[in-house]
Design a protein around this motif. Structure first.
Motif, short mmCIF file in Angstrom:
data_model
loop_
_atom_site.label_atom_id
_atom_site.label_comp_id
_atom_site.label_asym_id
_atom_site.label_seq_id
_atom_site.Cartn_x
_atom_site.Cartn_y
_atom_site.Cartn_z
N VAL A 157 0.84 -1.21 0.00
CA VAL A 157 0.00 0.00 0.00
C VAL A 157 0.88 1.25 0.00
O VAL A 157 0.59 2.23 -0.71
N GLY A 158 1.96 1.24 0.77
CA GLY A 158 2.87 2.39 0.79
C GLY A 158 3.52 2.64 -0.56
O GLY A 158 3.63 3.79 -1.01
N ILE A 159 3.94 1.59 -1.24
CA ILE A 159 4.53 1.74 -2.58
C ILE A 159 3.50 2.28 -3.55
O ILE A 159 3.80 3.16 -4.38
N GLY A 160 2.27 1.80 -3.46
CA GLY A 160 1.20 2.31 -4.33
C GLY A 160 0.92 3.79 -4.08
O GLY A 160 0.73 4.55 -5.03
N LEU A 161 0.89 4.20 -2.83
CA LEU A 161 0.66 5.62 -2.51
C LEU A 161 1.80 6.49 -3.02
O LEU A 161 1.58 7.57 -3.55
N LYS A 162 3.04 6.01 -2.88
CA LYS A 162 4.20 6.77 -3.37
C LYS A 162 4.13 6.93 -4.89
O LYS A 162 4.38 8.01 -5.42
N ALA A 163 3.79 5.86 -5.59
CA ALA A 163 3.67 5.94 -7.05
C ALA A 163 2.56 6.90 -7.46
O ALA A 163 2.71 7.66 -8.41
N ALA A 164 1.45 6.89 -6.74
CA ALA A 164 0.35 7.80 -7.05
C ALA A 164 0.75 9.25 -6.79
O ALA A 164 0.43 10.14 -7.59
N MET A 165 1.47 9.50 -5.71
CA MET A 165 1.91 10.87 -5.42
C MET A 165 2.93 11.35 -6.44
O MET A 165 2.89 12.50 -6.87
N ASP A 166 3.86 10.47 -6.85
CA ASP A 166 4.84 10.84 -7.88
C ASP A 166 4.15 11.13 -9.21
O ASP A 166 4.49 12.09 -9.91
N GLY A 167 3.18 10.31 -9.58
CA GLY A 167 2.43 10.54 -10.81
C GLY A 167 1.65 11.84 -10.77
O GLY A 167 1.58 12.57 -11.76
N SER A 168 1.07 12.14 -9.63
CA SER A 168 0.33 13.39 -9.47
C SER A 168 1.26 14.60 -9.60
O SER A 168 0.91 15.60 -10.24
#
Length: 148
Positions: free
Chosen positions: A30-41
């Motif tokens: 979940v942490g890796i997914g959130l980091k990827a979403a924040m980087d994409g944003s």
């Protein structure tokens, strides 16, 4: 009876350790997914902002506020600290007989220096310009569309 209780305690301990490991693994995913979403944003925000700034520079060229003699790199004024633009212009060589003779390929390069983000925006424009002996654009003024 003591052996049964000891094995029950051992199996309960094994279940607790397995549950903690599974929870930690799920938290990492979940942490890796959130980091990827924040980087994409963040990439999307920078790309949109750079695109807007590049279109502003192209619009200023079309209106005659800027000329191709101002190739940059030059910083945008406040509140756009960290953003830098430059222009690369070359004569448009892929012309047919029905197009104007003074088309120019203009590329605006916008950089956000704190993160080294680069955005390029290119457009073919009708601009009255002269070229030097090396083929570079020397001076330019926008031409009225539809004018020969």
């Amino acid at each position: 009876m003591r052996i049964e209780r000891a094995s029950q305690h051992g199996s309960v301990l094994l279940e607790v350790i397995l549950a903690v490991v599974l929870f930690a693994g799920a938290a990492v995913v979940v942490g890796i997914g959130l980091k990827a979403a924040m980087d994409g944003s963040e990439r999307l925000r920078l790309n949109t902002h750079a695109g807007n700034l590049a279109v502003s520079v192209i619009s200023e060229l079309q209106m005659g506020i800027r000329s191709l003699a101002d190739t940059g790199p030059e910083a945008f004024g406040p509140p756009f600290e960290g953003w830098v633009w430059e222009i690369a212009a070359t004569p448009w060589t892929q012309q047919t007989e029905s197009t104007a003779n003074n088309l120019t390929h203009v590329e605006v390069i916008v950089r956000y220096e704190p993160t080294e983000f680069v955005h390029r925006f290119a457009q073919v424009m009708q601009i009255n310009a002269t070229t030097g002996a090396d083929g570079s654009m020397q001076s330019a003024t926008p031409a009225a569309f539809g004018a020969p």
